[in-house]
Design a protein around this motif. Structure first.
Motif, PDB file in Angstrom:
ATOM      1  N   ALA A  17       0.820  -1.203   0.000  1.00 19.14           N
ATOM      2  CA  ALA A  17       0.000   0.000   0.000  1.00 19.14           C
ATOM      3  C   ALA A  17       0.853   1.252   0.000  1.00 19.14           C
ATOM      4  O   ALA A  17       0.339   2.342  -0.115  1.00 19.14           O
ATOM      5  N   GLY A  18       2.162   1.138   0.166  1.00 15.96           N
ATOM      6  CA  GLY A  18       3.023   2.315   0.144  1.00 15.96           C
ATOM      7  C   GLY A  18       4.481   1.893   0.141  1.00 15.96           C
ATOM      8  O   GLY A  18       4.840   0.804   0.592  1.00 15.96           O
ATOM      9  N   SER A 122     -17.124  -8.853  -2.723  1.00 16.08           N
ATOM     10  CA  SER A 122     -17.318  -9.032  -4.164  1.00 16.08           C
ATOM     11  C   SER A 122     -16.851  -7.824  -4.966  1.00 16.08           C
ATOM     12  O   SER A 122     -16.932  -7.828  -6.195  1.00 16.08           O
ATOM     13  N   GLU A 123     -16.398  -6.753  -4.305  1.00 17.28           N
ATOM     14  CA  GLU A 123     -15.876  -5.581  -4.987  1.00 17.28           C
ATOM     15  C   GLU A 123     -14.631  -5.097  -4.257  1.00 17.28           C
ATOM     16  O   GLU A 123     -14.308  -5.568  -3.160  1.00 17.28           O
ATOM     17  N   HIS A 124     -13.942  -4.122  -4.863  1.00 17.04           N
ATOM     18  CA  HIS A 124     -12.723  -3.614  -4.235  1.00 17.04           C
ATOM     19  C   HIS A 124     -13.062  -2.826  -2.974  1.00 17.04           C
ATOM     20  O   HIS A 124     -14.202  -2.418  -2.754  1.00 17.04           O
ATOM     21  N   THR A 125     -12.044  -2.596  -2.147  1.00 18.50           N
ATOM     22  CA  THR A 125     -12.228  -1.847  -0.910  1.00 18.50           C
ATOM     23  C   THR A 125     -10.922  -1.148  -0.565  1.00 18.50           C
ATOM     24  O   THR A 125      -9.931  -1.218  -1.311  1.00 18.50           O
ATOM     25  N   SER A 126     -10.901  -0.453   0.560  1.00 15.06           N
ATOM     26  CA  SER A 126      -9.680   0.124   1.142  1.00 15.06           C
ATOM     27  C   SER A 126      -9.998   0.359   2.612  1.00 15.06           C
ATOM     28  O   SER A 126     -11.134   0.176   3.044  1.00 15.06           O
ATOM     29  N   VAL A 127      -8.998   0.764   3.389  1.00 17.27           N
ATOM     30  CA  VAL A 127      -9.240   1.101   4.791  1.00 17.27           C
ATOM     31  C   VAL A 127      -8.620   2.455   5.083  1.00 17.27           C
ATOM     32  O   VAL A 127      -7.415   2.670   4.866  1.00 17.27           O
ATOM     33  N   MET A 138      -0.566   5.869   3.264  1.00 13.07           N
ATOM     34  CA  MET A 138      -1.205   4.906   4.150  1.00 13.07           C
ATOM     35  C   MET A 138      -2.594   5.362   4.586  1.00 13.07           C
ATOM     36  O   MET A 138      -3.227   4.704   5.417  1.00 13.07           O
ATOM     37  N   ASP A 139      -3.069   6.481   4.044  1.00 10.69           N
ATOM     38  CA  ASP A 139      -4.319   7.068   4.525  1.00 10.69           C
ATOM     39  C   ASP A 139      -5.549   6.327   4.042  1.00 10.69           C
ATOM     40  O   ASP A 139      -6.643   6.535   4.561  1.00 10.69           O
ATOM     41  N   GLY A 140      -5.430   5.496   3.029  1.00  8.33           N
ATOM     42  CA  GLY A 140      -6.507   4.592   2.659  1.00  8.33           C
ATOM     43  C   GLY A 140      -7.622   5.170   1.826  1.00  8.33           C
ATOM     44  O   GLY A 140      -8.739   4.653   1.865  1.00  8.33           O
ATOM     45  N   VAL A 141      -7.341   6.240   1.051  1.00  6.56           N
ATOM     46  CA  VAL A 141      -8.375   6.811   0.193  1.00  6.56           C
ATOM     47  C   VAL A 141      -8.183   6.251  -1.215  1.00  6.56           C
ATOM     48  O   VAL A 141      -7.239   6.622  -1.925  1.00  6.56           O
ATOM     49  N   SER A 142      -9.089   5.387  -1.609  1.00  4.32           N
ATOM     50  CA  SER A 142      -8.961   4.702  -2.891  1.00  4.32           C
ATOM     51  C   SER A 142      -8.936   5.700  -4.047  1.00  4.32           C
ATOM     52  O   SER A 142      -9.777   6.590  -4.137  1.00  4.32           O
ATOM     53  N   GLY A 143      -7.948   5.540  -4.908  1.00  4.39           N
ATOM     54  CA  GLY A 143      -7.814   6.414  -6.066  1.00  4.39           C
ATOM     55  C   GLY A 143      -6.999   7.656  -5.806  1.00  4.39           C
ATOM     56  O   GLY A 143      -6.463   8.249  -6.741  1.00  4.39           O
ATOM     57  N   THR A 145      -4.769   8.104  -2.556  1.00  3.00           N
ATOM     58  CA  THR A 145      -3.519   7.772  -1.877  1.00  3.00           C
ATOM     59  C   THR A 145      -3.068   6.341  -2.141  1.00  3.00           C
ATOM     60  O   THR A 145      -1.969   5.958  -1.739  1.00  3.00           O
ATOM     61  N   GLN A 146      -3.895   5.537  -2.792  1.00  2.00           N
ATOM     62  CA  GLN A 146      -3.542   4.150  -3.085  1.00  2.00           C
ATOM     63  C   GLN A 146      -4.496   3.602  -4.128  1.00  2.00           C
ATOM     64  O   GLN A 146      -5.615   4.105  -4.288  1.00  2.00           O
ATOM     65  N   PRO A 147      -4.093   2.564  -4.838  1.00  2.00           N
ATOM     66  CA  PRO A 147      -5.071   1.839  -5.653  1.00  2.00           C
ATOM     67  C   PRO A 147      -5.991   1.065  -4.733  1.00  2.00           C
ATOM     68  O   PRO A 147      -5.612   0.699  -3.616  1.00  2.00           O
ATOM     69  N   PRO A 148      -7.227   0.804  -5.152  1.00  2.00           N
ATOM     70  CA  PRO A 148      -8.128   0.010  -4.311  1.00  2.00           C
ATOM     71  C   PRO A 148      -7.615  -1.418  -4.151  1.00  2.00           C
ATOM     72  O   PRO A 148      -6.840  -1.909  -4.973  1.00  2.00           O
TER      73      PRO A 148
END
Length: 459
Positions: A17-18, A122-127, A138-143, A145-148
């Motif tokens: 994730a980073g 069944s779909e992508h996620t993040s935390v 590491m902040d977990g915002v999909s698109g 700060t990170q890919p989902p």
């Protein structure tokens, strides 16, 4: 753990994730721990690492960790779960490690933390680690700060718990759907030593506020609801399924409450005064505190309250929005108070023999009626106390303070035994008629004179 689940975890693909993730994180993914019981689990005493006084998660539990070369490693599994909201109703939700909300994560200020997140949805996620100071990646915002995290994959987050306080975790990917399905959890960072604004307590409770819109007879929340929820819950539990909070008389108690619903909640405690000692931003300096009995917790906020449990008894603790202490509500029902329904009820009964006209004198009768309900549906008002129906549901529970509650014992002591002469009872004797002021008489007014304007010259 069953072989299928173990095989899935052991062969899950690890993604970073980073860039700051240490190489040791690539070695082996720790085996996740799951919990299905909705009972409140006792405090999980730290087996290693820096010492701390653990919290108790209402109707929940704390996630164990593995120490790996000085790093605390946790494993969260995002997955569909079934959660008993209260006896008589089970909901199909999404959560972590077998439950919604997910397990509480407890660390100590200064700990380096590594969290593996496996996606079984069944779909992508993040935390997103709500309220934490950490590297941007590491902040977990999909698109952003990170890919989902794709379905079937495992990502790893790593950062230092830089400041003590109470935080939350939740997705920042398809957020409205995933949070409406119950994906959230608590995070507590304990101070590493004495802190000028953090006082030791004897009991430390935490829970999340969440809400669902589930049609009577259904089990899956409607994810497009924005305001008209019908089930208001604490840690995805509905009264009388919400456990009581217990304390020994004169113990200092801390409540940590986080709000991930779509509205504010004024949380009210009976019989005691508390101070707000912390927020998402950290501990509140003593000079900025004042006594309260109600604190309003806005959307996305956390509030930490502390009080001295110095009054014995069974004290109500609830949201002060009255409709948030009700279940299975309808929002399009007319108010029938004072309406004589006898005529229409007679006609409807000829067509529907079991029909009952309700609401003419209020809705308290709902708590005592044994009306047939669709399967997997909770009554609107439910739960009994020592004196009858409590006429409550939703966001309601009881603080039970006892002088003989053993230190460190979290078992329910039962209903309070009131000393003689300390319970409100019926007064006997005639009730005198009150003297009432004469009814107001509307003053008469002279009739209004309407004058038409006179003619003008030349017309």
């Amino acid at each position: 753990m069953n072989p299928t689940r173990r095989s899935f975890i052991q062969h899950a693909t690890l993604a970073l994730a980073g860039a700051s993730v240490a190489p040791v994180a690539m070695a082996a993914i720790p085996e996740p721990v799951f919990q299905a019981s909705a009972d409140t689990q006792g405090p999980w005493l730290p087996p290693n690492g820096r010492p701390y006084n653990p919290v108790v998660t209402l109707n929940g539990w704390t996630l164990p960790w593995r120490m790996n070369q000085g790093v605390k490693e946790f494993h969260l599994v995002a997955e569909p779960v079934q959660r008993e909201l209260a006896p008589g109703m089970v909901a199909n939700l999404w959560g972590y490690n077998g439950q919604s909300p997910g397990p509480t994560i407890e660390v100590v200020e200064g700990d380096r933390v590594r969290i593996y997140v496996t996606n079984r949805l069944s779909e992508h996620t993040s935390v997103h680690w709500h309220g934490q100071r950490l590297p941007n990646g590491m902040d977990g915002v999909s698109g952003l700060t990170q890919p989902p995290i794709p379905s079937g994959k495992t990502f790893v987050y790593e950062f230092v718990a830089r400041r003590p306080g109470t935080f939350m975790y939740h997705p920042h990917a398809d957020e409205m759907v995933q949070m409406a399905m119950g994906m959230m959890g608590f995070w507590v960072t304990h101070p590493k030593g004495q802190h000028p604004h953090i006082q030791p307590v004897d009991r430390d409770y935490c829970f999340l506020l969440n809400a669902y819109d589930i049609d009577p007879g259904a089990a899956t929340p409607k994810v497009m609801t924005m305001l008209d929820f019908n089930l208001w819950t604490w840690n995805s539990r509905v009264f009388p399924g919400i456990a009581p909070l217990v304390a020994r008389k004169n113990e200092r108690v801390r409540l940590r409450v986080g709000n991930l619903t779509m509205t504010n909640h004024p949380i009210h405690l009976h019989g005691h005064e508390f101070e707000v000692t912390g927020t998402d931003g950290g501990p509140v300096p003593r000079s900025a505190r004042w006594p309260e009995v109600t604190v309003d917790i806005a959307v996305g906020q956390m509030r930490q309250m502390e009080f001295l449990a110095d009054e014995e008894g069974d004290w109500a603790l609830h949201c002060h929005k009255s409709h948030h202490t009700m279940n299975a509500m309808g929002h399009g029902l007319p108010t029938m108070i004072g309406v004589d329904q006898r005529g229409v009820a007679e006609k409807i009964t000829n067509l529907i023999p079991d029909y009952m006209a309700m609401g003419q004198a209020g809705m308290a009768e709902m708590s005592s009626m044994s009306m047939p309900l669709p399967d997997n549906t909770l009554p609107m008002m439910t739960g009994d106390g020592p004196f009858g129906s409590l006429e409550m549901g939703g966001m309601f529970t009881v603080l039970k303070v006892r002088k003989d509650q053993p230190t460190g014992d979290y078992t329910d002591p039962g209903w309070f035994k009131h000393p003689a002469g300390t319970v409100a009872t019926e007064a006997t004797g005639p009730v005198p008629e009150p003297s009432r002021p004469a009814p107001l008489v509307k003053p008469s007014r002279p009739p209004i004179q309407i004058r038409k304007p006179g003619g003008h010259a030349g017309h």
